[in-house]
Scaffold this active site. Structure first.
Site, mmCIF file in Angstrom:
data_model
loop_
_atom_site.group_PDB
_atom_site.id
_atom_site.type_symbol
_atom_site.label_atom_id
_atom_site.label_comp_id
_atom_site.label_asym_id
_atom_site.label_seq_id
_atom_site.Cartn_x
_atom_site.Cartn_y
_atom_site.Cartn_z
ATOM 1 N N THR A 60 23.610 -48.143 -150.403
ATOM 2 C CA THR A 60 22.766 -47.232 -149.643
ATOM 3 C C THR A 60 21.851 -46.503 -150.617
ATOM 4 O O THR A 60 22.081 -46.517 -151.826
ATOM 5 C CB THR A 60 23.606 -46.165 -148.896
ATOM 6 O OG1 THR A 60 24.222 -45.307 -149.878
ATOM 7 C CG2 THR A 60 24.667 -46.796 -148.018
ATOM 8 N N ILE A 81 27.217 -44.464 -152.590
ATOM 9 C CA ILE A 81 26.520 -43.272 -152.086
ATOM 10 C C ILE A 81 25.819 -42.614 -153.263
ATOM 11 O O ILE A 81 26.382 -42.532 -154.363
ATOM 12 C CB ILE A 81 27.494 -42.291 -151.391
ATOM 13 C CG1 ILE A 81 26.707 -41.192 -150.663
ATOM 14 C CG2 ILE A 81 28.496 -41.697 -152.361
ATOM 15 C CD1 ILE A 81 27.554 -40.332 -149.723
ATOM 16 N N VAL A 124 29.688 -44.143 -156.853
ATOM 17 C CA VAL A 124 28.703 -43.062 -156.822
ATOM 18 C C VAL A 124 27.467 -43.529 -157.579
ATOM 19 O O VAL A 124 27.556 -43.986 -158.718
ATOM 20 C CB VAL A 124 29.265 -41.772 -157.452
ATOM 21 C CG1 VAL A 124 28.192 -40.689 -157.474
ATOM 22 C CG2 VAL A 124 30.489 -41.285 -156.677
ATOM 23 N N LYS A 125 26.308 -43.422 -156.921
ATOM 24 C CA LYS A 125 25.062 -43.899 -157.524
ATOM 25 C C LYS A 125 24.393 -42.790 -158.333
ATOM 26 O O LYS A 125 24.160 -41.693 -157.826
ATOM 27 C CB LYS A 125 24.087 -44.378 -156.444
ATOM 28 C CG LYS A 125 24.381 -45.759 -155.918
ATOM 29 C CD LYS A 125 23.399 -46.165 -154.843
ATOM 30 C CE LYS A 125 22.297 -47.024 -155.375
ATOM 31 N NZ LYS A 125 21.462 -47.607 -154.294
ATOM 32 N N ILE A 126 24.088 -43.124 -159.580
ATOM 33 C CA ILE A 126 23.407 -42.195 -160.490
ATOM 34 C C ILE A 126 22.178 -42.903 -161.043
ATOM 35 O O ILE A 126 22.278 -44.034 -161.530
ATOM 36 C CB ILE A 126 24.342 -41.772 -161.642
ATOM 37 C CG1 ILE A 126 25.543 -41.001 -161.081
ATOM 38 C CG2 ILE A 126 23.598 -40.947 -162.684
ATOM 39 C CD1 ILE A 126 26.592 -40.652 -162.109
#
Length: 374
Positions: A46, A110, A141-143
């Site tokens: 996403t 996310i 977790v998207k960084i």
């Protein structure tokens, strides 16, 4: 697993098929489970743009919005609650895949608030918050791979959090991302964390490179116009193939082997932005031309359907291409197209685009909260 020939061939060649889309509608209708069953999807990504589109469908979220309004939730808390619920539910749908693949796939991503892309400490804090809020073992977790994102990646991995590093355009930055990941694993091991549970993918963006380079090639006139024309549609695939070469190098070093001996899993390259934007090109080219073991291809459903319908998977299409790929980038430089300038511009535009989508998302949710409160 799908029985579709092309999609099965991708999986057989070591490519994990992830869907670049998520919405409450997909979850409640059973569509997400359907694409898992019929299209070989084994993960979901996403981003702020995807959520902005999903949440603009007020119908699916009206009940939750009413509750959030009744609770007097702040705007940021409301958006976080809505997006994290979708991701949590998607994690539950994909849990059997996660378990069947020993944590390799079945992952759902996310993204931290894109407005934090230049703030290391707040990125780390929100990554921990999202980990706790979603509370599922198959979360990523998207960084973003900004300069400030690199130390955040290390700190978050050191905390034992699985990470999807996003918005990677250049080879230098990709090498820095892999280094940040390995440093995080080393720190996690030193702190006594179980590094066997830490997963990561590095999202290397593809189609946007061609969009920008082709625009610059089209502007070349005179004696170099023919040479420019021959290079159209070649930069993105060449860039991604050289990224895979970098991946092979880094994940065969003694430094990596030392971590692998303790059960660490490699950070897989993930091909993102794989929807073809120029109708002159085959609509499956960013899939069929980037087939290699240990990769992920996250596709919008339109691209996934195109591959299912007429994709031709001919085996590994990256191996043996490194010299030719380097020559493409060299040829662009000779025509005055600066690789570093293009990739720096694309990173800035990528962050700006996600920030804009996030602002639109906030405005849309605020309007729904106001309506529900009346």
């Amino acid at each position: 697993m799908t029985d579709n020939t092309a999609l099965k061939a991708l999986a057989d060649n070591g490519v994990s098929i992830w869907l670049d889309d998520l919405s409450r509608e997909r979850l409640t209708s059973g569509n997400l489970q359907e694409v898992i069953d019929t299209k070989g999807v084994v993960g979901v990504t996403t981003n702020p743009s995807i959520f902005q589109v999903a949440l603009s469908d007020g119908e699916s979220y009206s009940e939750q919005v009413a509750q959030l309004a009744a609770d007097n939730s702040t705007l940021d808390d409301a958006v976080t609650a809505m997006t994290s619920q979708d991701v949590r539910d998607a994690c539950d749908v994909l849990l059997p895949v996660f378990e069947a693949t020993d944590g390799l796939d079945g992952r759902v991503s996310i993204e931290v608030d894109p407005r934090l892309a230049a703030d290391t400490d707040r990125t780390v804090a929100q990554a921990k918050e999202l980990r706790d809020l979603v509370d599922r073992p198959n979360l990523l977790v998207k960084i973003p791979a900004t300069v400030e994102g690199l130390p955040a990646i290390t700190q978050v991995v050191a905390e034992g959090i699985s990470v999807n590093v996003t918005l990677i355009f250049s080879l230098d930055r990709y090498r820095a991302v892999m280094n940040a990941f390995l440093t995080g694993l080393e720190q996690a091991r030193e702190a006594g964390k179980d590094i066997t549970t830490i997963a990561s993918v590095a999202s290397f963006f593809v189609s946007r490179v061609d969009s920008e380079v082709d625009k610059r090639l089209d502007a070349i006139e005179g004696e170099h116009a023919d040479a420019a024309k021959k290079l159209k549609g070649k930069a993105a695939i060449a860039n991604a193939r050289l990224a895979y070469q970098a991946y092979e190098e880094v994940f065969s070093t003694p430094r990596w082997k030392n971590l692998e001996a303790d059960g660490a899993k490699p950070q897989r390259p993930l091909w993102a932005s794989t929807g073809v934007k120029d109708p002159a090109y085959p609509d499956t080219m960013y899939v069929t031309e980037l087939v290699a073991p240990g990769t992920v291809n996250t596709m919008p459903e339109k691209t996934l359907d195109a591959v299912k319908d007429h994709g031709e998977i001919t085996g590994n299409t990256i191996e043996g291409t490194y010299e030719e790929s380097s020559e493409v980038l060299d040829a662009l430089e000779r025509l005055g197209i600066s690789y570093s300038e293009v990739t720096a511009q694309l990173e800035k535009e990528g962050v700006d685009k996600f920030e804009k989508s996030w602002e639109e998302l906030l405005a849309g949710v605020q309007a729904e909260l106001d309506k529900a409160a009346r």
